[in-house]
Design an enzyme around this catalytic site. Sequence first.
Site, PDB file in Angstrom:
ATOM      1  CE  LYS A  80      41.219  45.911  35.288  1.00 59.00           C
ATOM      2  NZ  LYS A  80      40.199  46.057  36.362  1.00 59.00           N
ATOM      3  CB  SER A 155      40.341  42.345  37.816  1.00 65.15           C
ATOM      4  OG  SER A 155      39.806  43.640  37.630  1.00 65.15           O
ATOM      5  CB  SER A 179      39.117  45.585  40.045  1.00 67.82           C
ATOM      6  OG  SER A 179      38.694  44.244  40.129  1.00 67.82           O
TER       7      SER A 179
HETATM    8  N1  GLN Z   1      37.160  40.751  42.709  1.00 65.80           N
HETATM    9  C1  GLN Z   1      35.835  41.141  42.329  1.00 65.80           C
HETATM   10  C2  GLN Z   1      35.277  40.165  41.322  1.00 65.80           C
HETATM   11  O1  GLN Z   1      35.883  39.199  41.090  1.00 65.80           O
HETATM   12  C3  GLN Z   1      35.844  42.548  41.803  1.00 65.80           C
HETATM   13  C4  GLN Z   1      36.340  42.667  40.428  1.00 65.80           C
HETATM   14  C5  GLN Z   1      36.341  44.079  39.905  1.00 65.80           C
HETATM   15  O2  GLN Z   1      36.224  45.041  40.641  1.00 65.80           O
HETATM   16  N2  GLN Z   1      36.449  44.174  38.604  1.00 65.80           N
HETATM   17  O3  GLN Z   1      34.240  40.350  40.781  1.00 65.80           O
END
Ligand code: GLN
Length: 491
Positions: A80, A155, A179
Amino acid sequence: MADVTRMTATEIAALIAGGEASAVEVTQAHLDRIAAVDDRVHAFLHVDGDGALEAARAVDAKRAAGEELGPLAGVPVAVKDVLTTKGVPTTVGSKILQGWRPPYDSTIVRRLRAAGTVMLGKTNMDEFAMGSSTEYSAYGPTGNPWDLGRIPGGSGGGSSAALAAYEAPLAIGSDTGGSIRQPGAVTGTVGAKPTYGGTSRYGLVAFSSSLDTPGPCARTVLDAALLHEAIGGHDWRDSTSIPAPVPDVVAAARAGATGDLTGVRLGLVTEFSGEGAEPGVMAAFRDAVDALTKLGAEIVEVSCPHFQYALPAYYLIAPSECSSNLARFDGVRFGLRVGDDGAHSLEEVMSLTRDAGFGPEVKRRIMLGTYALSSGYYDAYYGQAQKVRTLITRDFTAAFEQADVLISPTTPFVAFPFGSRTSDPYQMYLADLFTIPTNLYGGPGISVPCGLSEGLPVGLQIMAPTMADDRMYRVGAALESVIGTLTPPEL
Ligand code: GLN
């Protein structure tokens, strides 16, 4: 030779160790696959073909010299784009870091290299890991290999899509609110969030430092465990790293694969009994729970009354920390600089750079966080959210007295079509309804495929006590022994 891109990491490592395939052949096969499908999937922001082949040649040379190879030597991995990679572009999905080549490797990447894995490149993500669909990437979204018109989660959608599209057998993600697990669920792959502090944040571009947790993504539970073992463990460079050995996740995954869960108590969270979740997701989840009981597991109902406040608490804590962490992107130290033409003051350069470099969701979070931390509001918002966090931790502690692990669907809904949740931030935030409590508590959680709804993958989440990551791998592998792996349609 059979198509190596369809093999598990465990199978690939065995082929290489046994001399049936070279690491270079395996790497080339994956680079060819990326070349064939990634213009449609867009899992990668950067493919490092030369670097990958060089790393593969080093593994082959080691083998030729009779040196001992680790359990993942020669296995390709996609990383990532939130983790720094020395000399290799790292954008975090943001324009503000476009063109930045970090001068150092993150600890995770250093350990991946030490384990002999071969980094194929950097995967797409929502900007600064804020989002649940990769639609907030500044470089365009990633398609879900199950249906290219749908989101791969976020994400870390790029990492999970790379697995489902057979572009890589292993990938790294980061999980702040879901994420790793949510993209795993909606792409039919496995994603594990380790205990907070169990994997190093050194070189992980910070979003919310008290929540950010890098972790493994794979197509099988055992592969995820092997990757977890390779990247986990104490790191003096991370002040919140836990000075303890990695729980024996590999042995646990092997034990679970025998399909015996006799005496294991699975806690069903009353508050996650289906409200807000799609009926098809709940149906797949309930079938999986039945399957787990047939393996000998015992179901206990546990109540976690404060879980309903997890989402609002998260959306105060995470933006607060992000507003502080993202202050460093000022147009001076990294990446983009706008207005540096002699006609603007330093303050104007900073403001112009941040305005041009950050996307709308990142700006929304910075503003929310700055407000929540401002004097006069700090106690009412940030302070209150921290109290809720303590109550959620108490819920977990009490629940783990009755159950060995807690289970729930990973996400309330299957992969949704592009554009269907971008107009209302709250609808996007709901994707993490079931995953966020674990982050606030700091424990580990894994998503394992448990079936299909409307032809799309559904994930089952297993949550364990802090530093008992092995428990979730055992239950996850047992589930996999019944469900098997899910195969998407050909691209
Ligand atoms: N979807 C969540 C957010 O927008 C989690 C994102 C993540 O785990 N990086 O914050």
